[in-house]
Design an enzyme around this catalytic site. Structure first.
Site, PDB file in Angstrom:
ATOM      1  N   HIS A 106      -0.593  -7.061  -1.734  1.00 35.48           N
ATOM      2  CA  HIS A 106      -1.137  -5.722  -1.984  1.00 35.48           C
ATOM      3  C   HIS A 106      -1.489  -5.631  -3.465  1.00 35.48           C
ATOM      4  O   HIS A 106      -0.608  -5.724  -4.310  1.00 35.48           O
ATOM      5  CB  HIS A 106      -0.091  -4.654  -1.635  1.00 35.48           C
ATOM      6  CG  HIS A 106       0.337  -4.689  -0.199  1.00 35.48           C
ATOM      7  ND1 HIS A 106      -0.304  -3.974   0.783  1.00 35.48           N
ATOM      8  CD2 HIS A 106       1.322  -5.372   0.430  1.00 35.48           C
ATOM      9  CE1 HIS A 106       0.286  -4.198   1.957  1.00 35.48           C
ATOM     10  NE2 HIS A 106       1.275  -5.050   1.772  1.00 35.48           N
ATOM     11  N   ARG A 119      -3.293  -3.016  -4.804  1.00 33.81           N
ATOM     12  CA  ARG A 119      -3.242  -1.588  -5.188  1.00 33.81           C
ATOM     13  C   ARG A 119      -4.513  -1.000  -5.791  1.00 33.81           C
ATOM     14  O   ARG A 119      -4.497   0.149  -6.233  1.00 33.81           O
ATOM     15  CB  ARG A 119      -2.097  -1.328  -6.187  1.00 33.81           C
ATOM     16  CG  ARG A 119      -0.723  -1.797  -5.743  1.00 33.81           C
ATOM     17  CD  ARG A 119      -0.283  -1.106  -4.479  1.00 33.81           C
ATOM     18  NE  ARG A 119       1.119  -1.409  -4.157  1.00 33.81           N
ATOM     19  CZ  ARG A 119       1.614  -1.386  -2.942  1.00 33.81           C
ATOM     20  NH1 ARG A 119       0.831  -1.094  -1.901  1.00 33.81           N
ATOM     21  NH2 ARG A 119       2.877  -1.650  -2.717  1.00 33.81           N
ATOM     22  N   ASN A 151      -4.529  -1.384   2.450  1.00 35.42           N
ATOM     23  CA  ASN A 151      -3.950  -0.029   2.351  1.00 35.42           C
ATOM     24  C   ASN A 151      -3.950   0.481   0.905  1.00 35.42           C
ATOM     25  O   ASN A 151      -2.925   0.822   0.344  1.00 35.42           O
ATOM     26  CB  ASN A 151      -2.545   0.022   2.957  1.00 35.42           C
ATOM     27  CG  ASN A 151      -1.582  -0.949   2.305  1.00 35.42           C
ATOM     28  OD1 ASN A 151      -1.995  -1.942   1.723  1.00 35.42           O
ATOM     29  ND2 ASN A 151      -0.308  -0.670   2.401  1.00 35.42           N
ATOM     30  N   ASP A 164      -2.148  -2.704   7.972  1.00 36.50           N
ATOM     31  CA  ASP A 164      -0.822  -2.969   7.403  1.00 36.50           C
ATOM     32  C   ASP A 164      -0.310  -1.820   6.549  1.00 36.50           C
ATOM     33  O   ASP A 164      -1.064  -1.145   5.847  1.00 36.50           O
ATOM     34  CB  ASP A 164      -0.820  -4.258   6.577  1.00 36.50           C
ATOM     35  CG  ASP A 164       0.579  -4.576   6.064  1.00 36.50           C
ATOM     36  OD1 ASP A 164       1.503  -4.589   6.890  1.00 36.50           O
ATOM     37  OD2 ASP A 164       0.739  -4.778   4.854  1.00 36.50           O
ATOM     38  N   HIS A 196       0.982  -5.187  11.650  1.00 39.26           N
ATOM     39  CA  HIS A 196       2.268  -4.712  11.133  1.00 39.26           C
ATOM     40  C   HIS A 196       2.971  -4.111  12.343  1.00 39.26           C
ATOM     41  O   HIS A 196       2.675  -2.993  12.751  1.00 39.26           O
ATOM     42  CB  HIS A 196       2.001  -3.676  10.024  1.00 39.26           C
ATOM     43  CG  HIS A 196       3.191  -2.876   9.599  1.00 39.26           C
ATOM     44  ND1 HIS A 196       3.672  -2.919   8.324  1.00 39.26           N
ATOM     45  CD2 HIS A 196       3.984  -1.996  10.277  1.00 39.26           C
ATOM     46  CE1 HIS A 196       4.724  -2.094   8.217  1.00 39.26           C
ATOM     47  NE2 HIS A 196       4.923  -1.521   9.388  1.00 39.26           N
ATOM     48  N   HIS A 238       4.904 -10.348   8.577  1.00 41.14           N
ATOM     49  CA  HIS A 238       6.306 -10.221   8.129  1.00 41.14           C
ATOM     50  C   HIS A 238       7.316  -9.971   9.248  1.00 41.14           C
ATOM     51  O   HIS A 238       7.968  -8.930   9.289  1.00 41.14           O
ATOM     52  CB  HIS A 238       6.423  -9.143   7.053  1.00 41.14           C
ATOM     53  CG  HIS A 238       5.696  -7.836   7.316  1.00 41.14           C
ATOM     54  ND1 HIS A 238       5.856  -7.103   8.456  1.00 41.14           N
ATOM     55  CD2 HIS A 238       4.814  -7.140   6.567  1.00 41.14           C
ATOM     56  CE1 HIS A 238       5.113  -6.015   8.400  1.00 41.14           C
ATOM     57  NE2 HIS A 238       4.456  -6.023   7.272  1.00 41.14           N
ATOM     58  N   ASP A 256       4.156 -10.670   1.080  1.00 42.89           N
ATOM     59  CA  ASP A 256       4.083  -9.198   1.178  1.00 42.89           C
ATOM     60  C   ASP A 256       4.260  -8.586  -0.213  1.00 42.89           C
ATOM     61  O   ASP A 256       4.937  -7.560  -0.375  1.00 42.89           O
ATOM     62  CB  ASP A 256       5.113  -8.657   2.182  1.00 42.89           C
ATOM     63  CG  ASP A 256       4.842  -7.202   2.579  1.00 42.89           C
ATOM     64  OD1 ASP A 256       3.813  -6.639   2.143  1.00 42.89           O
ATOM     65  OD2 ASP A 256       5.661  -6.629   3.317  1.00 42.89           O
TER      66      ASP A 256
HETATM   67 ZN   LIG Z   1       3.447  -4.391   6.649  1.00 41.96          ZN
END
Ligand SMILES: [Zn+2]
Length: 437
Positions: A74, A76, A106, A163, A190, A243, A316
């Site tokens: 991620h 961001r 996300n 996710d 996810h 994950h 992750d």
């Molecule tokens: Zn996730």
């Protein structure tokens, strides 16, 4: 932020890598030898002559592998640049020895259309990291309406995920799988039943009861995984489980693989190495989703990694700025950074105890790219140089202050590890850590 601020950059016009152990399971290569790189491509393996024109890097005692790939990070950006940007994320990846990453969508706004995907790809352009965007499954990650999957695939997307959350409904997941299959893309799920997980902050069990914290039961993951597996079976499409963390869900993946269902699965280093007992410290760096589970789950993850039920190790990598992670455990956001500790954790704690070096490289180099349908790196003359350079013997202590990530939220601070990336070569650029290593 530029790579030159943190790494010594070497020209790859004519570069002589001297004396490293070169390991490439794909070509059954494992020997101490030299590599000559010309214009970013591997010109020769087993090169012996001293070409006075070549820039030399002395690598005796070091190891060279094909470039590592983290398929779950991620970054961001856009939206929470204080935690990470594409640039700082790329630097963290390079510092951790990764030449490729797949970023999750996300962000805010989410990566759900070709315009924003192109923008993120452009941010990564200056860095010698292959950045693959995993686009959202649903518009706005709202779980209602599919994104323009074909258009996104045209702009280089190979995978879709909501996710942070599971895909909003079984019907939507079914349609996403059907379209993805036509487009030769993959859905990364996810897997979680939100109605069971909602409000939980750690794994539900004896420890959460003792601490008086609301729990996330294992069965929330199991239901999510079973839904995903049954829909993959029904549609004939490929599903990738993000994950995975519970023994029970792993049993279902094992069942599905035996049945011929097209499923792959990933596990994080923290689920392989830590349990929910860590949460008794109330350190927010032990709060993530899925949460740290019980010892039996951790053992199941290790076993599944060894026997191939789990295909991929991915971090992750979920950066959060110090301020939010200093909140109380209940309020703090989920997630930890992982890019700059994974390689050392794998070499110290997984290899060779649970995985041979060859099997480890399968899970961190080849399987992630295979899941995403990307070309594989190969240490062969004529191929693009895509390499991770490792010092397998260096002892070091994880100090979050040294991270190139903008965030410091790790449960591994202070851990003593053996083995660290000292350089990478990809996209025609050679970066060496020099004194930083
Ligand atoms: Zn996730």
């Amino acid at each position: 932020m530029q790579t030159q601020d943190f790494f010594q950059t070497k020209p790859t016009r004519l570069l002589h890598l001297k004396g490293a152990r070169v390991v490439d399971p794909a070509t059954k290569l494992d020997k101490v030898t030299d590599i000559l790189i010309k214009d970013g491509k591997i010109a020769e393996v087993g090169f012996a002559d001293d070409n006075p024109e070549a820039e030399k890097i002395e690598l005796t005692g070091k190891m060279i592998t094909p470039g590592w790939f983290d398929m779950h990070v991620h970054f961001r950006e856009p939206g929470k640049e204080v935690a990470e940007t594409v640039a700082s994320g790329c630097l963290a990846a390079l510092n951790g020895g990764f030449t490729g990453v797949a970023v999750m969508p996300n962000t805010s706004p989410p990566l759900d259309n070709a315009g924003i995907v192109g923008w993120v790809q452009a941010q990564a352009e200056p860095f010698p990291v292959e950045l693959q965007v995993i686009a959202a499954v649903s518009k706005g990650r709202q779980g209602k309406e599919l994104v323009e999957m074909a258009e996104l695939c045209d702009s280089g997307v190979r995978a879709f995920s909501d996710d942070g959350s599971p895909v909003g409904s079984s019907a939507l997941l079914r349609h996403a799988l059907e379209y993805a299959d036509m487009l030769k893309a993959v859905i990364c799920e996810h897997a979680e039943d939100i109605s069971l997980a909602e409000g939980g902050v750690m794994h539900e069990g004896a420890v959460s009861t003792k601490l008086g914290l609301p729990g996330i039961p294992s069965v929330a993951e199991v239901i999510g995984v079973v839904r995903a597996l049954l829909l993959a079976e029904y549609t004939g499409a490929h599903i990738h489980i993000c994950h995975i963390s519970t023994a029970a869900a792993i049993e279902w993946v094992r069942w599905a693989k035996a049945k011929g269902i097209r499923v792959t699965a990933e596990v994080t280093p923290h689920h392989l190495l830590l349990t929910c007992d860590e949460c008794t410290s109330f350190q927010t760096s032990t709060k993530m989703n899925p949460p740290l589970r019980e010892e039996a789950d951790r053992q199941a993850c290790l076993e599944a990694l060894t026997d191939g039920t789990i295909d991929v190790i991915a971090t992750d990598h979920a950066p959060h700025p110090v301020e939010t992670k200093e909140d109380e455990f209940i309020q703090a956001p989920f997630g930890i950074v992982g890019l700059e500790t994974m390689l050392g954790l794998c070499l110290t704690h997984l290899c060779p105890k649970h995985l041979s070096l060859e099997a480890l490289l399968e899970r961190v180099v080849f399987a992630p790219r295979q899941v995403l349908g990307l070309p594989q790196p190969s240490i062969t003359a004529g191929e693009e140089a895509n390499l991770t350079i490792i010092d397998p013997d260096i002892d070091w202590t994880v100090n979050p202050e040294d991270f190139l990530s903008k965030s410091r939220n790790t449960p591994f601070a202070g851990w003593n590890l053996k083995g660290r990336a000292v350089g990478t070569i990809s996209k025609g650029q050679c970066l060496m850590k020099g004194d930083r290593a």
